[in-house]
Design a protein around this motif. Structure first.
Motif, short mmCIF file in Angstrom:
data_model
loop_
_atom_site.label_atom_id
_atom_site.label_comp_id
_atom_site.label_asym_id
_atom_site.label_seq_id
_atom_site.Cartn_x
_atom_site.Cartn_y
_atom_site.Cartn_z
N ALA A 41 0.84 -1.20 0.00
CA ALA A 41 0.00 0.00 0.00
C ALA A 41 0.87 1.25 0.00
CB ALA A 41 -0.93 -0.01 1.22
N LEU A 42 1.90 1.28 0.86
CA LEU A 42 2.80 2.42 0.88
C LEU A 42 3.51 2.55 -0.47
CD1 LEU A 42 4.21 4.73 2.33
CD2 LEU A 42 5.85 3.08 3.25
N GLY A 43 3.89 1.41 -1.06
CA GLY A 43 4.54 1.45 -2.37
C GLY A 43 3.67 2.10 -3.42
N LEU A 44 2.36 1.83 -3.37
CA LEU A 44 1.45 2.48 -4.32
C LEU A 44 1.53 4.00 -4.21
CD1 LEU A 44 -1.93 0.50 -4.29
CD2 LEU A 44 -0.37 0.83 -6.21
N GLY A 47 4.57 5.46 -5.91
CA GLY A 47 4.74 5.37 -7.35
C GLY A 47 5.05 4.01 -7.91
N VAL A 48 4.99 2.96 -7.06
CA VAL A 48 5.19 1.60 -7.58
C VAL A 48 4.08 1.29 -8.58
CG1 VAL A 48 5.22 -0.84 -6.96
CG2 VAL A 48 6.41 0.82 -5.53
N ALA A 116 2.55 8.94 -13.08
CA ALA A 116 3.10 7.88 -12.23
C ALA A 116 4.62 7.96 -12.20
CB ALA A 116 2.65 6.51 -12.76
N ALA A 117 5.23 8.38 -13.33
CA ALA A 117 6.70 8.49 -13.38
C ALA A 117 7.20 9.57 -12.41
CB ALA A 117 7.14 8.81 -14.80
N GLU A 121 9.49 9.21 -8.99
CA GLU A 121 10.70 9.99 -8.73
C GLU A 121 10.61 10.69 -7.37
OE1 GLU A 121 13.50 13.33 -11.00
OE2 GLU A 121 11.58 12.71 -11.86
N ILE A 122 9.45 11.24 -7.06
CA ILE A 122 9.25 11.88 -5.76
C ILE A 122 9.36 10.85 -4.65
CG2 ILE A 122 7.53 13.05 -4.32
CD1 ILE A 122 6.50 14.38 -6.91
N GLY A 123 8.71 9.69 -4.85
CA GLY A 123 8.75 8.64 -3.84
C GLY A 123 10.15 8.18 -3.53
#
Length: 553
Positions: A41-44, A47-48, A116-117, A121-123
């Motif tokens: 969930a955190l990965g989503l 930006g995963v 999403a890209a 990058e922010i993530g």
């Protein structure tokens, strides 16, 4: 720092709102309770790649929001500005991801839509996730050079300056060579054009002057007959002016005889004045408009030559003098091209040598820093049950085509897991548990600055226990100082080191299965750590051991 995580309808999580703090936090729970769901969930939100399979069964969409508090100098601020996104300094940063059950997803930062890209990058700047399937961070060789430079406090500014000067000299030489080659191809034309322009020697504004003179002489030719006839009517003993003067003399003799005769004399005097003025103007006009066939021919010839040359070079006539100067200078550069190129080539060689000297200084500093880093990592391996393994920082020289403002070195972190085994990349040589411990050893040795303020270690203690687990917990605790570190763990020794602990548990009402997360108080932590120690049945001995672990931190 991650301060909040809101999850709606992700796999077994129906609704969950979590708050996080700085320091070391532990996520614990039985196998299969859903710890991986929490990280997914955190990965989503970071930006995963979105997967509609993460949407809870029966729900239309899954929504995950993560809130961060960042210092004003955090690199995410610059990235948002460059991407045209609004970001108020000091305000929380909220990243959100929505995944639909029928496919497709939307991402936003502070309620502003992003790709999403860009979210990925922010993530990457917000959170580091370290686990056996992670292919970023310390596992990516592209970042190893920067990490070594930070560790060795290596100043790259002088090298970057030498690189910029070398590149500028190379560009100047390339431009000069191209200009000389082009000019050499057109040397004959250029020499002829310069000779032609210099021979004609056009002046600024000359074309307009010639055109005006030509037009004036052409007018004179047309009206010369009229001017002659007017002159005949005015001049001579029988001309109009002579007769007007005779009339004035006679009127002067009789002007006293009557008042009207005096007025008539005054009028004749005025007429004579105006007639004289007219005669002067006519003479002046005749002089200006004088038609000289030779002068007209000369003016027309030069005017046509100037205009023809302007058309030939596709410029305005007034631009011909400037063009003559430019072509002459270009021809001169061709004549002196060899000496000019030699001077530029010497400058390039000098700048390359200066870069090489600066790069050699940086390479030596990196080699020294690499030895220190290898020693620091080696000291961390034995306590983490990696005593048979070796770590090295490979510093190799790149081909000249690959040199950059950061130097001419390829830096790679490599390991050998057994004596005599070849060295290779971290991700390809180490197993899952070994890899996480190697990353921890590196993190501790690097004491990295400038990375993400939030780090997550996923089951770093897999396959170890006892003293090794204690060593892992101690290093995680040390690494969490001044930062935020979350660890998914099955080890009671690691969990006891945490300043905060959450228990992830699965529940069912017979129809629906849900995953929940509970933040544990002191008594609850002791009970959870006792469960981790004893298994299904929590004994008093396990509780006592849990108490000792918590007190020993």
């Amino acid at each position: 720092m991650l301060t909040g995580l809101s999850i709606r309808d992700v796999v077994l999580i129906e609704a969950l709102d979590l708050r996080f703090e700085a320091g070391l936090g532990a996520l614990t729970g039985e196998t299969g309770a859903g710890k991986s769901i929490l990280l997914d969930a955190l990965g989503l939100a970071l930006g995963v790649r979105a997967d509609s399979g993460l949407v809870r069964q029966g729900a239309e969409r899954a929504v995950v929001s993560a809130t961060f508090d960042l210092p004003p100098s955090h690199p995410v601020g610059l990235l948002l500005t460059e991407s045209g996104l609004d970001a108020e300094p000091g305000e929380p940063l909220i990243v959100r991801r929505i995944v639909k059950a029928d496919g497709g997803s939307r991402a936003s930062v502070n309620d502003q839509p992003v790709s999403a890209a860009l979210l990925r990058e922010i993530g990457g700047l917000l959170v580091e996730v370290h686990g056996q399937h992670d292919d970023r961070g310390l596992l990516n060789p592209r970042g190893h050079r920067a990490l070594l430079d930070i560790f060795g406090a290596i100043d790259l500014d002088p090298l970057a300056g030498c690189w910029a000067e070398w590149r500028a000299a190379e560009e100047a030489l390339a431009d000069a060579r191209a200009e000389v080659e082009e000019a050499e191809r057109d040397r004959e034309f250029l020499a002829h054009a310069v000779k032609e322009l210099q021979s004609l020697a056009p002046q600024p504004g000359e074309e307009a002057e010639l055109a005006e003179a030509r037009a004036t002489m052409q007018k004179g030719d047309r009206i010369s007959g009229d001017l002659g006839e007017i002159a005949e009517l005015l001049d001579g003993s029988d001309g109009g002016l002579a007769k007007l003067r005779q009339a004035a003399r006679r009127a002067d003799r009789i002007a006293g005889e009557h008042e009207l005769l005096g007025e008539a004399l005054a009028a004749l005097d005025r007429a004579l004045i105006e007639a004289d003025l007219a005669e002067e103007k006519l003479a002046e006009a005749a002089h200006i408009l004088a038609f000289d066939p030779q002068r007209l021919d000369e003016a027309e010839t030069r005017l046509f030559d100037i205009r023809a040359l302007a058309r030939k070079h596709r410029v305005e006539p007034d631009a011909l003098p400037q063009l003559a100067e430019e072509m002459a200078a270009k021809l001169e550069r061709i004549e002196a091209g060899g000496a000019h190129l030699a001077a530029l080539e010497a400058d390039v060689a000098a700048k390359r040598e200066a870069y090489g000297t600066a790069a050699e200084t940086v390479s030596k500093a990196r080699a020294s820093a690499a030895k220190k880093l290898d020693k620091a990592v080696a000291a961390e391996l034995a306590p983490l049950k990696l005593d048979a393994a070796q770590f090295r920082t490979a510093v190799d020289t790149l081909d000249e085509a690959q040199w950059t403002a950061e130097g001419r070195d390829r830096i790679a972190f490599e390991i050998s897991t057994n004596p005599g085994a070849p060295f290779g990349p971290l991700a390809k040589i180490a197993s899952g548990g070994e890899l996480s411990r190697f990353i921890l050893a590196l993190k501790v040795a690097l004491a990295e600055q400038g990375g993400a303020a939030t780090m997550i270690f996923d089951e770093i203690d897999r396959g170890v226990g006892g003293a090794v687990a204690s060593a892992i917990g101690e290093r995680l605790s040390r690494l969490a100082e001044g930062a935020q570190l979350l660890v998914v763990t099955h080890s009671p020794q690691v969990a006891a080191r945490a300043g905060h602990q959450w228990q992830i548990a699965k529940s069912s009402d017979g129809l629906v299965t849900r995953t929940g997360v509970q933040r544990l108080g002191d008594a609850e932590r002791r009970e959870e750590i006792a469960r981790m120690l004893s298994g299904a049945e929590i004994t008093d001995e396990a509780r006592a051991q849990a108490e000792r672990l918590l007190e020993g931190v």
